[in-house]
Design an enzyme around this catalytic site. Structure first.
Site, PDB file in Angstrom:
ATOM      1  N   ASP A   1       0.837  -1.204   0.000  1.00 27.77           N
ATOM      2  CA  ASP A   1       0.000   0.000   0.000  1.00 27.77           C
ATOM      3  C   ASP A   1       0.875   1.258   0.000  1.00 27.77           C
ATOM      4  O   ASP A   1       2.040   1.216   0.394  1.00 27.77           O
ATOM      5  CB  ASP A   1      -0.889   0.039   1.244  1.00 27.77           C
ATOM      6  CG  ASP A   1      -1.895  -1.098   1.258  1.00 27.77           C
ATOM      7  OD1 ASP A   1      -2.185  -1.639   0.173  1.00 27.77           O
ATOM      8  OD2 ASP A   1      -2.379  -1.429   2.350  1.00 27.77           O
TER       9      ASP A   1
HETATM   10  N1  URA Z   1      -1.473  -5.909   3.864  1.00 28.38           N
HETATM   11  C1  URA Z   1      -1.936  -4.652   3.847  1.00 28.38           C
HETATM   12  O1  URA Z   1      -2.993  -4.358   4.401  1.00 28.38           O
HETATM   13  N2  URA Z   1      -1.217  -3.721   3.208  1.00 28.38           N
HETATM   14  C2  URA Z   1      -0.029  -3.983   2.605  1.00 28.38           C
HETATM   15  O2  URA Z   1       0.597  -3.081   2.053  1.00 28.38           O
HETATM   16  C3  URA Z   1       0.444  -5.301   2.634  1.00 28.38           C
HETATM   17  C4  URA Z   1      -0.295  -6.254   3.261  1.00 28.38           C
END
Ligand code: URA
Length: 232
Positions: free
Chosen positions: A102
């Protein structure tokens, strides 16, 4: 393989720059200067030098990036793309991030142009392990064990995973899947919230914590061996 392709694959030049370098007499193959970019060479045995310096041929590149916040794991021409953190020759080599983090998730991201290996590492069938360091709103033992057992979310049920707490708001989680916002959604479902997420291990490779955020390096031979083993 054509000499200009070999040079372009090395990342030193674009194909047209490679052609110019060859025609300009800067390139030798097995000690003989070659001026024809279309000459075929054996990439397994040829010693190719540019300006007298031997260069190696590697078909694939594998990079470890310590992803900073406010960057996106895409190859698209987005000013926030993680690819902007690498020198431009890597984009010319068709490199792409192996999986997604993310925008606000930090840490280990592998960037490669080895599509087959990346595909295997991301395949749900391989159960490739990913470990994240997290901070969250307080989590008690019941919530921790619910996370470990698997959480029913709107579109899937998460697989059993490992959650180790160092205190009520800090710990490490190891999952074998990589669904969209998975960890954040799992924590939300048990009544907590993720406030910090950093990937510290992927497919047996540890984030090199000596890399500053936004810094990168090529994988070592040992790391590459581990990565390829995990993709078998
Ligand atoms: N899980 C999440 O919620 N975000 C990420 O970036 C990776 C795994």
């Amino acid at each position: 393989m054509r000499l200009d392709k070999y040079l372009a694959d090395s990342g030193l030049f674009t194909r047209s720059e490679a052609g110019r370098a060859v025609r300009g007499g800067r390139v030798s193959v097995n000690s003989a200067v070659i001026r024809d970019p279309s000459v075929k060479i054996d990439e397994g045995t040829a010693v190719v030098s540019v300006d007298g310096q031997p260069i190696g041929y590697t078909k694939f590149r594998y990079i470890m990036l310590n992803k900073p916040t406010n960057t996106v794991s895409t190859t698209e021409d987005d000013p926030k793309s993680v690819m902007k953190l690498l020198p431009p020759e890597y984009s010319r080599m068709d490199m792409f991030p192996c999986g997604r983090l993310d925008i606000d998730t930090l840490g280990l991201l592998i960037i490669t142009n080895d599509g087959q290996t990346a595909h295997k590492l991301l395949s749900p069938k391989r159960h490739c392990k990913k470990t994240y360091r997290f901070e969250c709103l307080p989590l008690d033992e019941k919530m921790r064990s619910m996370l470990e057992g698997g959480i029913e979310l709107s579109d899937f049920t998460s697989k059993p995973c490992s959650v180790k707490l160092s205190d009520a708001t800090h710990g490490e989680i190891t999952v074998t899947e990589g669904k969209y916002h998975q960890i954040k959604r799992m924590f939300h479902a048990v009544g907590s919230e993720i406030t910090y997420l950093e990937r510290i291990r992927f497919a047996g490779i540890d984030l090199d914590e000596s890399l500053d955020r936004g810094d990168w390096r090529e994988l070592t031979e040992a790391e590459l061996k581990t990565l390829l083993e995990n993709a078998k």
